[in-house]
Design a protein around this motif. Structure first.
Motif: not given
Lengths: 257, 318
Positions: B163-172
């Motif tokens: 989820l860290v990876c997913v949310t970071t991708i979404v936000i960036v």
């Protein structure tokens, strides 16, 4: 009624102060019109009223046949009116490219899902936007500074970027609020050429506020003169130069040139 | 251009997979015990929460102190749902429910308050978070001030990592798109942004809502990992703890948020053996960093594989 911009009986009242009083003017498509007047005459107030920043108290403004009453600034911008500011207002933490692209957001749609997942539609849209940006940068001789953060640019270039940003929003009409303020003669000459090109190359209608009379007389096809919020004269540069009311407004009563 | 982007994206994917494999291996070998694993999960949850806050503060320029409130919404959604439906499906469903409620709350809070700016907005969002906390404190379904216990643990560290990876991708990706340019324009000059056709209310709200949604995800993971939640876990000090991560890393730098979350997480764990002296050392460390790097550890610097690849190409050519 075929004017691009039709301003009728516009007044702007702050409390007891009538900053702009019963001003009517019109701008035809493709024209280059200047608005001049002594300091505090209400020129910028009029600009702000026309672009929705602080709406007029009375009167109507029609652009391209559509009323601008109660339109928010961003809606006015979407209809095709762009502007620059008296004191430069760039997105100072962004690069020149990003400044231009921020002005293009209303020219295309990009949905949340495709931009998050970087779908082909997103890549296609970005390519399109980059194309527009490159074109404007090249035309306005800004390609060399495209990736520079705007806060780090010299003053004259910042002015240029602000005009480029206004052009990037794909307007029909562009308001320039004292574009030559603080510029040296060389920069002013460049600017004069640039404003001419906005009209000829980009097909824009230009309305200009300026104190630099050489620039105004050089460029404008028609001039409106404001004093104490009222329109005191209208005409070609030659007519304005010999208008008694204008000379009185600038030099005081009793002086005859 | 596109080829280079593909290369950079593949490199990021590689980094994510290597990170996962290495940590997994270390857990397997026994280098990472439950103590360190706890630290890693906490860092991961803090990254999720702080990147969302950085989007609101650093990119859209809205000074929000209400992040813990949206975190509480996610935490309680997961807590309540998991106690009745203790399955993986229930966990996933609870995260979605948390996100939806947080989005609705963010819209209700955002529409009136985002007209404010600076300190005024900070106070308004702080108040909104307090309202959320007080409501939770007085509801039956949330078990009031006592909070919820024995929430089933589904938020293991691989889930948090993913989820860290997913949310970071979404936000960036959000920050580097049309939306990102609009919100950064508003941050730098709202009047000018409006003059070029950017609707400030709409975009500020979009950033605020996305930030709130990630906060809800962080809250859900927190609830299911710690297994015990109470309204006092989501007070103003928690919002400030997240703010510290954002400011320390550099407002507007996602790389900085990652770095700061890791540094503070490690510092917090290492200092646990110092007892009461811990908070003093922690505070001194913060002050020292702010004195010598007032713009945060990384300022506005953003690490990018695309740029590294470009530099490499140039050196090759030279």
């Amino acid at each position: 009624m075929s004017s691009l911009l039709q301003v009728e009986h516009v007044s702007k009242i702050f409390g007891g102060l009538k900053a702009v009083e019963d001003v009517s003017l019109h701008v035809e498509e493709g024209e280059l019109v200047a608005l001049i007047g002594p300091n505090g005459a209400g020129k910028t107030t009029l600009f702000n009223a026309l672009t929705g920043v602080s709406p007029a108290t009375e009167g109507t403004v029609t652009f391209n046949g559509v009323s601008l009453d109660k339109k928010k600034p961003y809606q006015v911008a979407k209809m095709g009116i762009a502007r620059t500011f008296q004191n430069i207002r760039l997105f100072h933490q962004l690069s020149v490219r990003e400044n231009l692209q921020a002005a293009m957001t209303h020219r295309y749609k990009e949905d949340f899902v495709s931009s998050i997942l970087r779908l082909p539609t997103f890549t296609k849209k970005e390519a399109l936007v980059n194309g527009w940006t490159d074109e404007i940068l090249a035309k306005l001789d800004l390609s060399a500074v495209g990736d520079t953060i705007t806060a780090n640019l010299p003053y004259g270039t910042q002015r240029r970027v602000e005009i480029a940003r206004a052009v990037a929003s794909d307007p029909k009409l562009i308001f320039l609020d004292e574009p030559a303020a603080g510029m040296n003669p060389e920069e002013t000459a460049d600017l004069t050429a640039l404003i001419r090109r906005l009209q000829s190359e980009f097909g824009l209608t230009v309305v200009l506020i300026e104190h630099d009379m050489s620039l105004v007389m050089n460029l404008a096809e028609r001039i409106y003169v404001l004093e104490h919020g009222k329109l005191i004269a209208e005409g070609t540069p030659a007519e304005i130069q010999n208008n008694d009311a204008v000379i009185t407004a600038y030099l005081g009563g009793g002086v005859h040139a | 251009m596109t080829k280079k982007k593909l290369q950079a994206n593949s490199l990021w994917l590689l980094v994510m997979i290597i990170g996962f494999v290495v940590i997994n291996l270390l857990v397997y070998v026994g280098v990472i015990d439950s103590f360190i694993e706890n630290m890693l999960v906490t860092i991961g949850i803090n990254i999720i929460l702080a990147t969302g806050l950085n989007l609101i503060i650093g990119f859209s320029g809205q000074f929000s102190l209400g992040h813990a409130g949206f975190m509480a919404i996610g935490a309680y959604a997961t807590g309540i749902i998991l106690q009745t439906v203790p399955t993986v499906g229930g966990f996933i469903g609870s995260i979605i429910v948390g996100i939806v409620i947080a989005i609705i709350a963010a819209i209700i809070v955002g529409v009136p308050t985002l007209r404010l700016s600076g300190d005024y907005l900070a106070i308004a969002t702080m108040g909104a978070a307090e309202i959320i906390r007080v409501v939770i404190n007085n509801m039956k379904i949330t078990n009031g001030a006592a909070g919820l216990f024995n929430i089933p643990q589904f938020a293991t560290w691989p889930v948090v990592y993913a989820l860290v990876c997913v949310t970071t991708i979404v936000i960036v990706n959000f920050a580097h798109s049309r939306a990102g340019r609009a919100i950064q324009a508003i941050r730098d000059d709202e009047i000018a942004a409006e003059a070029v056709g950017v609707n400030p209310t709409k975009w500020k709200l979009a950033a605020f809502v996305l930030g709130a949604a990630t906060a809800a995800i962080g809250g859900s993971l927190h609830a299911s990992y710690i297994q015990t939640i109470a309204p006092s876990d989501f007070g103003i000090m928690n919002s400030i703890a997240l703010l510290i991560i954002v400011v320390l890393g550099g407002v507007g730098s996602m790389t900085g948020t990652f770095l700061a979350a890791i540094v503070l997480g490690v510092l917090d764990t290492v200092l646990q053996s110092f007892g009461t002296l811990r908070m003093v050392i922690y505070a001194v460390a913060l002050i020292v960093i702010m004195v010598f790097k007032p713009s945060g550890l990384l300022g506005r610097y953003e690490f990018s594989f695309a740029r590294v690849l470009n530099r490499h190409k140039k050196e090759d050519a030279a």
